[in-house]
Write a protein that holds these residues in place. Structure first.
Motif: not given
Length: 371
Positions: A23-25, A211-215, A274-277, A307-308
């Motif tokens: 995957a890529w971003a 991939i964010v929350h799984d980490e 962390k965007g929610i902060l 999230c990338p």
């Protein structure tokens, strides 16, 4: 100029086998000073001229969230984004988030033009649940009611009986259990397991993850909690069970914000993107917010709590939507019509059954009631 970033992510097939796919971003151009101010001013002008409104998710850049709010747009979780886009009078919608959010807006509002700052902004849950494999999985279990998370493509939603978000999933699954339904769930295994535990529903789970929350790591979270013993731990239910088990609050992005705003604690450890902060701090300026850790020996840090693909949303991309009609969402009409039913069913349920919503979500957000 945008710079590409590559990511490996786990893609599970219907049998649960795992392979590595690519995957890529990419990161959008970073604007500063007078250049940024000029772009923001131009966007505001064009939103009016083009009869457009900006809808942004809590996880995108803070400048975009502020721009949405200052222009009469909206910042919300995926459920409220869907509602707002459907009900707003604007002829054009700019959706700052990831692709499934733009697709959902288009499914609900086919008469509107829907644009995204970057059409390549996607989601690991969406990528890990392609429509063809899901169709095979579903065909093996024709007796089950198909419930899919919002983080799926239009083609997957077209195969579903219900779409849910983390704000309403527990309530809807609870009601389906009351009705005696057996459920086929996709794609997030962590959220599915949590709902299964809370409701006791008969659920067959697709093996996907964010991939964010799984980490997030329980061992690191315990260390951080020891350093902040009075902090309340907020966890999104897409996280692993060991992390959820440490939480004081388990809930959607909206539920976490509500917990901080209404909570009596002065410190909060936040286990989600962390965007929610940004918005959380605006609404609770006197509270201390601490990012939950993704560090540790077992972390691959694919996301580092951001999230990338959400990060691909930039101010220049929004301006391109308005100036050049770039990033427009198109969905083939047969798929759109087939996907519409599961989304409208969710929206009707959340509107018409607030009592069931509250009852089903008892315990979903500890100490503050329904999410």
């Amino acid at each position: 100029m945008s710079s590409p970033i590559a990511f490996d992510y786990p893609q599970q097939n219907a049998a649960g086998a795992t392979c590595t796919a690519q995957a890529w971003a990419k990161t959008p151009p970073q604007l500063h000073g007078t250049e940024k101010a000029a772009v923001i001013a131009r966007i505001k002008q064009l939103l009016v001229e083009k009869d457009a409104t900006l809808v942004a998710h809590y996880y995108v850049d803070g400048d975009i969230q502020d721009l949405a709010l200052s222009t009469g747009g909206y910042v919300a979780d995926s459920l409220e984004m869907a509602r707002f886009g459907k009900n707003h009078a604007a002829k054009n919608l700019i959706v700052a988030g990831v692709r499934f959010m733009g697709e959902t807006a288009k499914i609900l509002s086919p008469e509107k033009r829907v644009f995204m700052p970057d059409l390549d902004a996607t989601c690991s849950l969406d990528l890990g649940c392609d429509a063809s494999n899901f169709a095979k999985f579903r065909a093996l279990h024709p007796d089950r009611t198909v419930v899919v998370y919002a983080n799926t493509s239009a083609a997957v939603k077209a195969q579903a009986d219900w779409m849910v978000t983390s704000s309403c999933a527990l309530a809807i699954v609870h009601q389906l259990k009351v009705e005696g339904k057996k459920i086929l769930w996709a794609p997030d295994r962590h959220l599915g397991r949590y709902i299964q535990d809370q409701t006791g529903a008969d659920m067959l789970l697709w093996n996907g993850a964010c991939i964010v929350h799984d980490e997030f790591k329980a061992v690191e979270l315990e260390i951080l909690k020891a350093a902040h013993p009075n902090a309340m731990i907020l966890v999104h239910p897409e996280s692993p069970q060991a992390v959820v088990d440490l939480a004081d609050v388990v809930g959607s992005t909206s539920a976490m914000i509500k917990a901080v705003v209404e909570g009596s604690a002065t410190e909060y450890i936040v286990a989600t993107d962390k965007g929610i902060l940004h918005r959380m701090q605006q609404l609770a300026p006197n509270k201390k917010l601490i990012e939950a850790p993704t560090a540790g020996n077992s972390a691959t840090c694919k996301s580092c709590a951001h999230c990338p693909w959400m990060a691909m949303n930039g101010l220049q991309g929004i301006l391109d939507c308005l100036e050049n009609a770039s990033g427009e969402i198109f969905i083939e009409e047969p798929i759109r019509v087939e996907a519409l039913g599961c989304i409208e069913r969710m929206l009707d349920f959340t509107k018409n059954h607030p009592d069931l919503l509250a009852k089903a979500q008892h315990g979903f957000v500890k100490n503050i009631g329904a999410a």
